[in-house]
Design an enzyme around this catalytic site. Structure first.
Site, short mmCIF file in Angstrom:
data_model
loop_
_atom_site.label_atom_id
_atom_site.label_comp_id
_atom_site.label_asym_id
_atom_site.label_seq_id
_atom_site.Cartn_x
_atom_site.Cartn_y
_atom_site.Cartn_z
N THR A 71 0.80 -1.23 0.00
CA THR A 71 0.00 0.00 0.00
C THR A 71 0.84 1.28 0.00
O THR A 71 1.94 1.31 0.56
CB THR A 71 -0.91 0.01 1.25
OG1 THR A 71 -1.38 1.34 1.48
CG2 THR A 71 -0.18 -0.44 2.51
N GLU A 107 0.26 3.60 1.84
CA GLU A 107 0.39 4.01 3.26
C GLU A 107 1.82 3.78 3.77
O GLU A 107 2.23 4.36 4.77
CB GLU A 107 -0.60 3.24 4.13
CG GLU A 107 -2.02 3.75 4.06
CD GLU A 107 -2.17 5.18 4.56
OE1 GLU A 107 -1.94 5.40 5.75
OE2 GLU A 107 -2.51 6.06 3.77
N TYR A 138 -1.50 0.08 11.02
CA TYR A 138 -1.81 -0.61 9.75
C TYR A 138 -0.59 -0.57 8.82
O TYR A 138 -0.15 -1.60 8.30
CB TYR A 138 -3.01 0.07 9.08
CG TYR A 138 -3.21 -0.30 7.62
CD1 TYR A 138 -3.79 -1.51 7.26
CD2 TYR A 138 -2.81 0.56 6.60
CE1 TYR A 138 -3.98 -1.86 5.92
CE2 TYR A 138 -2.99 0.24 5.27
CZ TYR A 138 -3.57 -0.97 4.93
OH TYR A 138 -3.75 -1.31 3.61
N LYS A 156 1.82 -3.55 7.43
CA LYS A 156 1.98 -3.77 5.99
C LYS A 156 3.45 -3.64 5.57
O LYS A 156 3.86 -4.18 4.55
CB LYS A 156 1.12 -2.76 5.21
CG LYS A 156 -0.37 -3.09 5.21
CD LYS A 156 -0.69 -4.19 4.20
CE LYS A 156 -2.18 -4.39 4.05
NZ LYS A 156 -2.53 -5.42 3.04
P1 NDP Z 1 -11.53 -4.53 2.19
O1 NDP Z 1 -11.46 -4.00 3.57
O2 NDP Z 1 -12.69 -4.17 1.32
O3 NDP Z 1 -11.44 -6.13 2.23
C1 NDP Z 1 -10.62 -6.79 3.12
C2 NDP Z 1 -10.89 -8.28 3.04
O4 NDP Z 1 -10.08 -8.96 3.99
C3 NDP Z 1 -12.35 -8.66 3.37
O5 NDP Z 1 -12.71 -9.75 2.56
C4 NDP Z 1 -12.24 -9.09 4.82
O6 NDP Z 1 -13.25 -9.99 5.22
C5 NDP Z 1 -10.90 -9.81 4.78
N1 NDP Z 1 -10.30 -9.99 6.08
C6 NDP Z 1 -10.04 -9.08 7.05
N2 NDP Z 1 -9.44 -9.64 8.10
C7 NDP Z 1 -9.33 -10.95 7.82
C8 NDP Z 1 -8.82 -12.07 8.52
N3 NDP Z 1 -8.31 -11.96 9.74
N4 NDP Z 1 -8.86 -13.27 7.92
C9 NDP Z 1 -9.38 -13.43 6.69
N5 NDP Z 1 -9.90 -12.41 5.97
C10 NDP Z 1 -9.87 -11.19 6.54
O7 NDP Z 1 -10.16 -4.10 1.48
P2 NDP Z 1 -9.88 -3.79 -0.07
O8 NDP Z 1 -10.54 -4.79 -0.92
O9 NDP Z 1 -10.10 -2.34 -0.30
O10 NDP Z 1 -8.29 -3.98 -0.13
C11 NDP Z 1 -7.71 -5.25 -0.40
C12 NDP Z 1 -6.30 -5.29 0.15
O11 NDP Z 1 -5.52 -4.28 -0.45
C13 NDP Z 1 -6.17 -5.05 1.65
O12 NDP Z 1 -5.11 -5.85 2.10
C14 NDP Z 1 -5.82 -3.60 1.78
O13 NDP Z 1 -5.11 -3.36 2.96
C15 NDP Z 1 -4.97 -3.42 0.54
N6 NDP Z 1 -4.96 -2.11 -0.06
C16 NDP Z 1 -6.13 -1.49 -0.38
C17 NDP Z 1 -6.13 -0.28 -1.04
C18 NDP Z 1 -7.40 0.42 -1.38
O14 NDP Z 1 -7.32 1.62 -1.68
N7 NDP Z 1 -8.53 -0.24 -1.42
C19 NDP Z 1 -4.86 0.37 -1.42
C20 NDP Z 1 -3.69 -0.41 -1.07
C21 NDP Z 1 -3.76 -1.60 -0.43
P3 NDP Z 1 -14.70 -9.46 5.71
O15 NDP Z 1 -15.45 -9.14 4.45
O16 NDP Z 1 -15.21 -10.63 6.45
O17 NDP Z 1 -14.46 -8.24 6.55
P1 GDR Z 2 -6.73 5.73 3.77
O1 GDR Z 2 -8.27 5.83 3.36
O2 GDR Z 2 -6.50 6.04 5.19
O3 GDR Z 2 -5.98 6.55 2.75
O4 GDR Z 2 -6.46 4.17 3.55
P2 GDR Z 2 -9.50 6.64 3.96
O5 GDR Z 2 -10.47 6.72 2.84
O6 GDR Z 2 -9.98 6.06 5.24
O7 GDR Z 2 -8.88 8.09 4.28
C1 GDR Z 2 -8.36 8.93 3.27
C2 GDR Z 2 -8.06 10.30 3.86
O8 GDR Z 2 -9.29 10.96 4.17
C3 GDR Z 2 -9.16 11.58 5.43
N1 GDR Z 2 -10.48 11.77 6.04
C4 GDR Z 2 -11.32 10.80 6.41
N2 GDR Z 2 -11.24 9.45 6.32
C5 GDR Z 2 -12.30 8.72 6.77
N3 GDR Z 2 -12.25 7.38 6.65
N4 GDR Z 2 -13.39 9.29 7.36
C6 GDR Z 2 -13.51 10.65 7.49
O9 GDR Z 2 -14.50 11.16 7.99
C7 GDR Z 2 -12.44 11.44 6.99
N5 GDR Z 2 -12.22 12.78 6.92
C8 GDR Z 2 -11.04 12.97 6.35
C9 GDR Z 2 -8.28 10.61 6.23
O10 GDR Z 2 -7.76 11.26 7.38
C10 GDR Z 2 -7.25 10.27 5.17
O11 GDR Z 2 -6.26 11.24 5.11
C11 GDR Z 2 -7.00 3.48 2.43
C12 GDR Z 2 -7.29 2.04 2.85
O12 GDR Z 2 -7.96 1.41 1.79
C13 GDR Z 2 -6.00 1.31 3.13
O13 GDR Z 2 -6.29 -0.08 3.34
C14 GDR Z 2 -5.08 1.44 1.93
O14 GDR Z 2 -3.86 0.80 2.18
C15 GDR Z 2 -4.85 2.90 1.61
O15 GDR Z 2 -6.10 3.52 1.36
C16 GDR Z 2 -3.99 3.11 0.37
#
Ligand code: NDP
Ligand code: GDR
Length: 382
Positions: A134, A136, A158, A162
């Site tokens: 990520t 992050e 987190y 990662k």
């Molecule tokens: P989501 O939060 O939508 O999905 C996470 C998935 O992981 C869900 O299926 C969840 O299950 C499962 N999960 C969580 N904890 C466990 C566990 N202990 N054992 C088994 N399964 C588990 O994330 P995204 O699809 O958005 O992201 C996918 C991956 O990519 C994640 O690893 C995230 O950290 C990473 N990532 C995401 C980004 C983004 O912008 N979306 C950017 C960069 C990295 P359940 O549905 O039951 O909660």
């Molecule tokens: P992020 O995503 O932390 O980048 O992680 P998120 O959408 O939660 O936050 C993005 C930015 O928005 C600011 N923010 C808020 N965020 C949330 N959730 N709620 C609020 O009310 C709010 N107001 C402002 C946050 O402070 C932050 O700066 C996501 C996740 O998908 C991670 O798993 C992944 O690795 C990274 O993106 C890339």
């Protein structure tokens, strides 16, 4: 020819759903790991579900958890995957401050469990592994745009978890010659995005305000800047990373960055609400400056909203601030463009529009339920 087998952890999440669909279309046999939950948790993949009694299935779900090595090892042994996509994680940055130990276990050691299972089962010459790394990891800004060579400075439990996952993936590649790769993905969103991430929180609120189900949106840091892409484009990059001749790590990003404030403005504009922001820091508010009736009338057959010009629709509330924040993310996807031939198809405007329209449709269904006398859950947080 025998079809390829993919195993996806986190199959019930946003990316798991899009990736499953993508790989099934490519002819893969797809296995996904889902967690046991007291309620059904497969909404995002229900359209892919196949009756377990059907003989020619290509989509299978297994119960499992990233904190359970034996279970993961058994699933890998049973499925003998050609490719593992390790997407499972406790993925909410703010929540990781509340459950840091669990986050380290699932997101950090969970990755080790997968790598070690592949090694112990002697599958390292067969099974390729994709690790969901990520942006992050970059955390406190060291340089922009961020590339594969930018130093990491994680700013949350987190991101620290990662970071372990990132390096253990690199280490297994180097120590055991495994085809193990990190995709360093910047934020990617979609109508399937979890409800408590900022983009979806905003598009849900916009839809609810439009339909008269909510009056105000409470937000954290509006100055944070993110490089937002569409999840559909990003799962294709995951696949491409595992199709290369040699394993490597890639930044996947659009190369553009936008503030949370501007995302809010764009989302409200989709329903014809023009906002202006006033004040500073915790005092900042977003006021409804004008309404473009042509847009509004096109979207709603019955006008439901109960707000008027001059109303405060957005308010900052410090409860949404994080103990340490990541201020600015902007990725440099040159390596992915050159080596994977990857380019995003969606721009931010198309993404915002798709998300708002999808949430409007979702809440219009709720309006019908409310009109029929049912109560609905309107919980919003994070
Ligand atoms: P989501 O939060 O939508 O999905 C996470 C998935 O992981 C869900 O299926 C969840 O299950 C499962 N999960 C969580 N904890 C466990 C566990 N202990 N054992 C088994 N399964 C588990 O994330 P995204 O699809 O958005 O992201 C996918 C991956 O990519 C994640 O690893 C995230 O950290 C990473 N990532 C995401 C980004 C983004 O912008 N979306 C950017 C960069 C990295 P359940 O549905 O039951 O909660
Ligand atoms: P992020 O995503 O932390 O980048 O992680 P998120 O959408 O939660 O936050 C993005 C930015 O928005 C600011 N923010 C808020 N965020 C949330 N959730 N709620 C609020 O009310 C709010 N107001 C402002 C946050 O402070 C932050 O700066 C996501 C996740 O998908 C991670 O798993 C992944 O690795 C990274 O993106 C890339």
């Amino acid at each position: 020819m025998k079809r390829k087998v993919a195993l996806i952890t986190g199959v019930t999440g946003q990316d798991g759903a899009y990736l499953s669909e993508f790989l099934l279309k490519k002819g893969y046999e797809v296995h996904g790991i889902k967690r046991r939950s007291s309620l059904f948790n497969t909404d995002r993949i229900d359209h892919l579900y196949q009756d377990p009694h059907e003989p020619n299935r290509n989509f299978f779900l297994h119960y499992g958890d990233m904190t359970d090595s034996m279970n993961l090892t058994k699933i890998i042994q049973d499925t003998q995957p050609d490719e593992i996509y390790n997407l499972a994680a406790m993925s909410h940055v703010k929540v990781s401050f509340d459950i840091p130990e669990y986050t380290a276990n699932a997101d950090g050691i969970g990755t080790l469990r997968i790598l070690e299972a592949v090694r112990l089962l002697n599958l390292q010459n067969k099974t390729k592994i994709y690790q969901a790394s990520t942006s992050e990891l970059y955390g406190l800004v060291q340089e922009t745009p961020q590339s594969e060579r930018t130093p990491f400075y994680p700013r949350s439990p987190y991101a620290v978890a990662k970071m372990y996952a990132y390096w253990i993936t690199v280490n297994y590649r180097e120590a055991y010659n495994m085809f193990a790769c990190n995709g360093i993905l910047f934020n990617h969103e979609s109508p399937l995005r979890g409800e408590t991430f900022v983009t979806r929180k905003i598009t849900r609120a916009v839809a609810k305000i439009a339909l008269g189900l909510q009056k105000q949106l409470f937000m954290g840091n509006l100055d944070a800047k993110r490089d937002w892409g569409h999840a559909k484009d990003y799962v294709e990059a995951m696949y491409l990373i595992l199709q290369q001749e040699n394993p490597s790590d890639y930044v996947i990003a659009t190369g553009k960055t936008t503030t949370v404030r501007d995302f809010i403005t764009m989302a409200f504009k989709e329903i014809g609400f023009i906002l202006k922001f006033e004040g500073d820091g915790v005092e900042e508010v977003g006021v409804l400056d004008s309404i473009d009736l042509k847009t509004t009338e096109k979207l709603f057959d019955r006008v439901r909203y109960s707000v008027k010009v001059g109303d405060v629709l957005v308010k900052v509330n410090p409860m949404y601030f994080r103990p340490t924040e990541v201020d600015l993310l902007i990725g440099d996807p040159t390596k992915a463009q050159q080596q994977l031939n990857w380019k995003p198809k969606y721009d931010l405007k198309a993404l915002v529009s798709e998300m708002v329209i999808s949430d409007l449709a979702l809440f219009k269904k709720d309006i019908d339920l409310i009109d029929a006398g049912h109560s609905i859950s309107l919980q919003e947080e994070l």
